[in-house]
Write an enzyme that holds these catalytic residues in place. Sequence first.
Site, PDB file in Angstrom:
ATOM      1  N   CYS A   1      25.135  64.597   5.979  1.00  9.69           N
ATOM      2  CA  CYS A   1      25.508  63.211   6.337  1.00  9.69           C
ATOM      3  C   CYS A   1      25.475  62.310   5.110  1.00  9.69           C
ATOM      4  CB  CYS A   1      24.562  62.704   7.422  1.00  9.69           C
ATOM      5  SG  CYS A   1      24.739  60.947   7.797  1.00  9.69           S
TER       6      CYS A   1
ATOM      7  N   CYS B   1      23.622  59.018   5.575  1.00 11.25           N
ATOM      8  CA  CYS B   1      22.179  59.270   5.621  1.00 11.25           C
ATOM      9  C   CYS B   1      21.596  59.319   4.208  1.00 11.25           C
ATOM     10  CB  CYS B   1      21.892  60.599   6.317  1.00 11.25           C
ATOM     11  SG  CYS B   1      22.391  60.667   8.055  1.00 11.25           S
TER      12      CYS B   1
END
Length: 302
Positions: free
Chosen positions: A39, A42
């Site tokens: 991600c 993230c």
Amino acid sequence: MATLGMSPAEKDAVAAFRRDVVEPSMTQLVIIDFWAEWCGPCKALGPVLEKVAAAYADKGVVLAKIDTDKNQFIAAQFQIRSIPTVYAMFQGQLVADLTSARTESQLRTMIDQLLRQLPIQSEATDQQAELEPLIAMGEEVLAEGDHERALSIFGQLAEMAPEHPAVLSGHIRALVAAGLHDEAQAAIDALPADLADPGIDRAKAALALAQAAPAVDDLAPLAAKVQAAPDDHQARFDLANAQMAAGQRDAAADNLLHIVAADREWNEGAARHQLLKLFEVVGLTDPWVSAQRRRLSAILFG
């Protein structure tokens, strides 16, 4: 989370979550970061969360990172649909969704709001509880006029909590009361530029007032001059300043109020302005100040 019917791996995941997240949340604010290695957002948010959590560590904030790929069961329990997802937990309950906060400033704002509302146990709160009675003792000693002892108390407190506004304020005012004006000015100059606190304003006012009203070895000649010429406002003003420097606030207030009552505009309202400075130095919430304010209001608006 009930463990009945779970696989051994799921039970292990629940046990780890309880140990690493739920149990710390009993006394601290736990920020839970649901993320994954693949991600991109993230990876961008992770360092921001780590920086903020580190900055708030002494306030009882900890960061728990949950890799959703490795902890799919836990992610499912929280119904994680997208990542990054960031929650705040306290005493085993989710108390806020922080997912919308993507910048350090936004995170700090939301965490500050939570810390004001929740009884978080932290080094900062423990230290505050320890300092409060010591600060109160220092203030009492300073108010009694024992300047040397007050300076000793606040000096020791400054070693314990060098950034605490109430400690800084007390230490500076003790320096002023002890006649150490250069040291007080140096302490003020060393304060962070963005430090805004009523106690610091009070300390600055104390130094400004002391510099404007230097101590006089013998008040008798000034008092005799006022007695001989009661309408000599400058003489009475000088006496009031000397009385303030000597810690005789009642007498100083009486003389300043006398000038205001006789001619409130004398010397561009100097007596009233000096009285207001004295109020700030004593402390605007002090009962003595409240009583003198009532006297001033009666003169101005009575």
